[in-house]
Scaffold this motif. Structure first.
Motif, PDB file in Angstrom:
ATOM      1  N   LEU A  55       0.807  -1.033   0.006  1.00  0.00           N
ATOM      2  CA  LEU A  55      -0.024  -0.051  -0.027  1.00  0.00           C
ATOM      3  C   LEU A  55       0.690   1.328  -0.018  1.00  0.00           C
ATOM      4  CD1 LEU A  55      -2.692   1.630   0.517  1.00  0.00           C
ATOM      5  CD2 LEU A  55      -2.261   1.196   2.996  1.00  0.00           C
ATOM      6  N   ALA A  56       1.770   1.352   0.866  1.00  0.00           N
ATOM      7  CA  ALA A  56       2.394   2.623   0.891  1.00  0.00           C
ATOM      8  C   ALA A  56       3.854   2.711   0.363  1.00  0.00           C
ATOM      9  CB  ALA A  56       2.462   2.978   2.587  1.00  0.00           C
ATOM     10  N   ALA A  57       4.070   1.889  -0.383  1.00  0.00           N
ATOM     11  CA  ALA A  57       5.525   1.669  -0.993  1.00  0.00           C
ATOM     12  C   ALA A  57       6.091   3.015  -1.288  1.00  0.00           C
ATOM     13  CB  ALA A  57       5.690   0.557  -1.945  1.00  0.00           C
ATOM     14  N   HIS A  58       5.244   3.617  -2.256  1.00  0.00           N
ATOM     15  CA  HIS A  58       5.784   4.900  -2.810  1.00  0.00           C
ATOM     16  C   HIS A  58       4.892   5.992  -2.081  1.00  0.00           C
ATOM     17  CE1 HIS A  58       1.758   3.934  -4.839  1.00  0.00           C
ATOM     18  NE2 HIS A  58       1.692   5.514  -5.282  1.00  0.00           N
ATOM     19  N   ARG A  59       3.937   6.001  -1.485  1.00  0.00           N
ATOM     20  CA  ARG A  59       3.323   6.997  -0.908  1.00  0.00           C
ATOM     21  C   ARG A  59       3.796   7.377   0.386  1.00  0.00           C
ATOM     22  NH1 ARG A  59      -2.668   4.050  -1.802  1.00  0.00           N
ATOM     23  NH2 ARG A  59      -2.639   4.417  -4.210  1.00  0.00           N
ATOM     24  N   LEU A  60       4.430   6.536   1.359  1.00  0.00           N
ATOM     25  CA  LEU A  60       4.930   6.491   2.385  1.00  0.00           C
ATOM     26  C   LEU A  60       6.509   7.011   2.739  1.00  0.00           C
ATOM     27  CD1 LEU A  60       3.086   3.891   4.608  1.00  0.00           C
ATOM     28  CD2 LEU A  60       2.395   6.347   3.967  1.00  0.00           C
ATOM     29  N   TRP A  79      14.617  -2.026   4.617  1.00  0.00           N
ATOM     30  CA  TRP A  79      14.420  -2.016   6.060  1.00  0.00           C
ATOM     31  C   TRP A  79      13.275  -1.475   6.360  1.00  0.00           C
ATOM     32  CZ3 TRP A  79      13.667   2.927   7.255  1.00  0.00           C
ATOM     33  CH2 TRP A  79      14.103   4.083   6.463  1.00  0.00           C
ATOM     34  N   LEU A  80      12.243  -0.636   5.669  1.00  0.00           N
ATOM     35  CA  LEU A  80      11.335  -0.234   6.392  1.00  0.00           C
ATOM     36  C   LEU A  80       9.982  -1.353   6.804  1.00  0.00           C
ATOM     37  CD1 LEU A  80       9.568   2.500   7.064  1.00  0.00           C
ATOM     38  CD2 LEU A  80       8.771   2.355   4.497  1.00  0.00           C
ATOM     39  N   MET A  84       8.900  -1.417  10.847  1.00  0.00           N
ATOM     40  CA  MET A  84       7.518  -1.321  11.253  1.00  0.00           C
ATOM     41  C   MET A  84       6.728  -2.521  11.929  1.00  0.00           C
ATOM     42  SD  MET A  84       6.050   0.908   7.907  1.00  0.00           S
ATOM     43  CE  MET A  84       4.655   0.988   8.679  1.00  0.00           C
ATOM     44  N   ALA A  85       7.026  -3.667  11.121  1.00  0.00           N
ATOM     45  CA  ALA A  85       6.633  -4.969  11.908  1.00  0.00           C
ATOM     46  C   ALA A  85       7.060  -5.165  13.222  1.00  0.00           C
ATOM     47  CB  ALA A  85       6.848  -6.039  10.911  1.00  0.00           C
ATOM     48  N   ALA A  86       8.568  -4.773  13.401  1.00  0.00           N
ATOM     49  CA  ALA A  86       9.108  -4.847  14.697  1.00  0.00           C
ATOM     50  C   ALA A  86       8.532  -3.989  15.782  1.00  0.00           C
ATOM     51  CB  ALA A  86      10.620  -4.901  14.667  1.00  0.00           C
ATOM     52  N   ASN A  87       8.164  -3.121  15.443  1.00  0.00           N
ATOM     53  CA  ASN A  87       7.818  -1.939  16.315  1.00  0.00           C
ATOM     54  C   ASN A  87       6.163  -1.888  16.422  1.00  0.00           C
ATOM     55  OD1 ASN A  87      10.032  -0.182  17.055  1.00  0.00           O
ATOM     56  ND2 ASN A  87      10.622  -0.779  15.272  1.00  0.00           N
ATOM     57  N   GLY A  88       5.468  -2.851  15.562  1.00  0.00           N
ATOM     58  CA  GLY A  88       4.105  -2.783  15.610  1.00  0.00           C
ATOM     59  C   GLY A  88       3.434  -1.466  14.953  1.00  0.00           C
ATOM     60  N   ILE A  89       3.922  -1.088  13.971  1.00  0.00           N
ATOM     61  CA  ILE A  89       3.466   0.130  13.459  1.00  0.00           C
ATOM     62  C   ILE A  89       2.635  -0.382  12.036  1.00  0.00           C
ATOM     63  CG2 ILE A  89       4.164   2.327  12.438  1.00  0.00           C
ATOM     64  CD1 ILE A  89       6.447   2.346  14.299  1.00  0.00           C
TER      65      ILE A  89
END
Length: 762
Positions: A55-60, A79-80, A84-89
């Motif tokens: 979803l957010a590959a190019h938007r985020l 690394w994104l 995000m998965a490791a920090n529950g985001i």
């Protein structure tokens, strides 16, 4: 309630309304103004929020990189996603123009959208707002609308309500992106579970609030304890203190003297439950004794700890049902003066902040208690001095009613040189004394006591007012104290309501007349006592009618800060003239009520800098409406002018008594007896004239008896003088003119007398 995070513009998940959504009925947010005509919005098919891994590959990427180009073209950095998965985001994307909300799986789980009924939620902003707590939804809406209007960022905490009523805290941060025309197109951002974070923040807020409450409590306790004047006040303030964060179940304040405990105040205990420790020697194994011995608080967290540490006193202590205790020693000026006991029903371990709070409170109580004990000691000393120096009771004299008041100054030792006195005089008369010794200390009080006793003795001996004042002035001068005193002395003839007043630098008397008016009576004045030993004082005579009142006071009643003497006297006369309740209707004598009224209107204790002595006398008139017809005067050995004054008073009395036919004979024979006593003795003479009526006799017979007493054992001898003799005819005159005469022995000296009989006027 959502709160703004520290960074600029973070907000909740995109479920807020915006200011730039299409003009569709479901969005409810107007499209942004662009200055050109907008193409008509085509219908958009609503579909549920779906998980979109890319979803957010190019938007985020621009959001994360702060506007820098992504690491590899338009793809998401490697690394994104793991970060995000490791920090529950989770991430979300809100198409503003189409009003479609999308998010990845983590975002759906965090926002609670994975468990939402698809019929209930249609992926629009309005539908998303319905999932928020009612208090948070309006705030989120306003922040998102502002971000859309400004093409900026937003963020917040909010509470999401699940289908089963559960509530979680969520935090989001998003940025609004513009299209090629500079219009708000979409909002992209992150969302994460903030329940733990918010709990930590709430706990920090609660601790900060508690610290603020404790700081405010210490300030309020310090203020309340600083205003406590007596030991009783300190005990009351301590036992009523609301300790913040740790409301105690029991409070005890005890003082220590010679190892004995005295319970000053307690709360939270049954009556009598502390009597075992009151006024007793505490055993060495008591925690209060340990706290005093080491000058350090003793904290006991459990019953077992108390039982093991202090077995000697555990049994009586356990009866009160407490579970934890804090014993705070009260130390002032390096001396242990008492202990505070704070107890709780449950077992608890006090943390460092709570122990610091209690220790600080103990220090405040110690200083306040030490000051209050000193105040009470000084007050007791002042009260003792006052009891000794001032009359314990005012004697009752038939025919008059008196009322007295003494008000200590508003500060200091509360004792000074003001005094009053009521002295019964020979012949049933009464002497009134009001005075003020210079100064306001123990020295002035001591001088006042000596002067009061001396003046009382001079008056009780029967000396006339001028002689009483002159002798008192000489007495004070002989004391060599470098102090002077002002004074007013008045002798009241109880038979006729005649007042003979003498003033030594003092205030004039004030009289309340029978018509309700009050006026100042000018009295001839002299120098204050003790300044000139040879000062002579003049007597001023005025009369009272039955029911009239004379007032004597010291200057503290009419002078104060901000009020001069004339204003004070004017206020006093107005107060004295106010109506009084009838004697039969009042629960107490109206004169007492008048004294209370005058004293209560004195200057406030915080403003009054001088003591107040007040003396009121009301002449009630002779019992039955007839005067007790008697005249009694002392004639000094060297005061020959006094003989003329006594003759004048005798003439006036006989005229008032209705026996004017006795005047010439009585005056002549009285002069003979008085002169004989003065010439042949070296002491004073006492003159007494009494009129006896015989109402049952025909014609209303009256009998006048005149007596002259002296202290000489030499008896008079009747002899026949020669033609050229210059003396020896006195007893011949008495024998020839009096109906009866004689000489009577006394314990020391003799009494000569004569009687005249006649018809009294009706």
């Amino acid at each position: 309630m959502p709160t703004e995070p520290e960074s600029p513009g973070p907000a909740l998940p995109p479920g807020a309304s915006t200011a730039a959504q299409p003009a569709t009925p479901s969005a409810g947010i107007p499209a942004p103004a662009t200055g050109r005509a907008q193409p008509p919005a085509r219908p958009v098919r609503r579909h549920p929020l779906r998980a979109a891994p890319g979803l957010a590959a190019h938007r985020l990427a621009p959001v994360l990189s702060g506007g820098l180009p992504p690491a590899s073209g338009d793809s998401m950095p490697d690394w994104l996603e793991p970060a995000m998965a490791a920090n529950g985001i989770g991430s979300f994307d809100w198409d503003i123009r189409r009003d479609v909300l999308e998010g990845d799986q983590r975002a759906c789980a965090i926002m609670g959208l994975d468990a939402v009924d698809k019929v209930r939620f249609d992926c629009t902003a309005s539908s998303f707002l319905t999932l928020l707590h009612p208090e948070d939804a309006p705030v989120v809406r306003r922040r998102v609308e502002r971000a859309v209007a400004e093409l900026g960022q937003c963020g917040a905490y909010y509470r999401a309500v699940g289908p089963n009523g559960t509530m979680r805290a969520v935090r989001f941060r998003g940025r609004v992106l513009a299209d090629a025309f500079g219009r708000a197109s979409r909002m992209v951002g992150f969302v994460w579970d903030a329940t733990v974070e918010l709990h930590k923040r709430d706990r920090a807020d609660r601790l900060a609030l508690l610290r603020e409450e404790r700081s405010r409590f210490i300030k309020e306790a310090a203020r309340a304890l600083s205003e406590a004047v007596t030991v009783r006040d300190v005990a009351r303030v301590f036992t009523e203190l609301p300790l913040p964060g740790l409301p105690p179940d029991g409070l005890v304040l005890a003082a220590f003297e010679a190892g004995r405990a005295q319970i000053l105040g307690a709360s939270g205990y049954r009556p009598g439950s502390l009597s075992i420790w009151d006024r007793t020697l505490l055993p060495a194994g008591h925690p209060a004794a340990e706290a005093l011995r080491h000058r350090a608080p003793v904290f006991i967290s459990t019953r077992e700890e108390y039982r093991e540490g202090y077995p000697e006193v555990w049994e009586p202590t356990s009866r009160n049902g407490r579970g934890s205790w804090a014993y705070l020693p009260l130390v002032a000026s390096g001396r242990a003066i008492g202990v505070c006991v704070v107890s709780f029903d449950d077992e608890r371990e006090l943390d460092a902040d709570e122990r610091t709070l209690l220790t600080t409170l103990g220090g405040l109580v110690a200083q306040s208690l030490a000051r209050a004990r000193l105040h009470d000691a000084e007050h007791e000393l002042a009260a003792g001095l006052q009891r000794v120096m001032l009359p314990r009771t005012v004697p009752s004299v038939p025919g008059v009613t008196t009322a007295v008041r003494y008000l200590a100054a508003g500060s200091g030792l509360q004792i000074g040189g003001d005094w009053y006195d009521v002295v019964p005089l020979p012949g049933g008369h009464v002497g009134l004394v009001i005075g003020d010794v210079q100064g306001h200390d123990v020295h002035a009080a001591g001088i006042m006591g000596q002067l009061r006793i001396a003046l009382r003795a001079y008056a009780a001996e029967g000396h006339p007012p001028a002689a009483v004042m002159a002798r008192a002035s000489r007495f004070l001068a002989d004391l060599d104290t470098d102090h002077f005193a002002t004074c007013t002395y008045a002798e009241v003839n109880v038979d006729y309501g005649v007042v003979y007043a003498v003033r030594a630098g003092h205030l004039d008397p004030v009289v309340r007349r029978s018509d309700g008016t009050a006026t100042t009576v000018p009295v001839a004045g002299g120098l204050p006592l003790g300044i000139d030993p040879d000062q002579e004082y003049r007597v001023t005579r005025f009369s009272l009618d039955p029911g009239e009142t004379v007032l004597l006071c010291t200057d503290g009643l009419v002078e104060a800060r901000g009020m001069d003497l004339d204003d004070g006297i004017a206020r006093l006369t107005r107060t004295l003239a106010e109506p009084l309740p009838p004697a039969g209707e009042a629960a107490r004598d109206p004169l007492e009520s008048l004294a209370d009224r005058i004293a209560s209107q004195a200057a406030d204790s915080s403003e009054r800098e001088d003591d107040i002595a007040l003396l009121l006398l009301r002449w009630d008139g002779p019992e039955g409406g007839l005067a007790a017809q008697q005249l009694r005067r002392r004639i000094g050995q060297a005061d020959l002018a006094r003989i003329s004054e006594v003759r004048a008073e005798l003439r006036d009395a006989l005229r008032r008594w209705g026996v004017a036919e006795f005047i010439d004979t009585a005056e002549l024979l009285s002069s003979e007896l008085v002169t004989n006593a003065i010439r042949h003795t070296d002491r004073d003479a006492m003159f007494t004239a009494r009129l006896y009526r015989e109402p049952d006799s025909a014609g209303g017979r009256a009998r006048l008896r005149v007596e002259v007493e002296d202290e000489s054992d030499l008896w008079p001898t009747r002899r026949t003088p020669g033609e050229q003799a210059s003396s020896g005819r006195g007893l011949m005159l008495v024998e020839a003119l009096a109906d009866a005469w004689g000489v009577e022995p006394r314990g020391s000296g003799k009494r000569m007398w004569f009687e005249l009989s006649g018809t009294a006027a009706a």
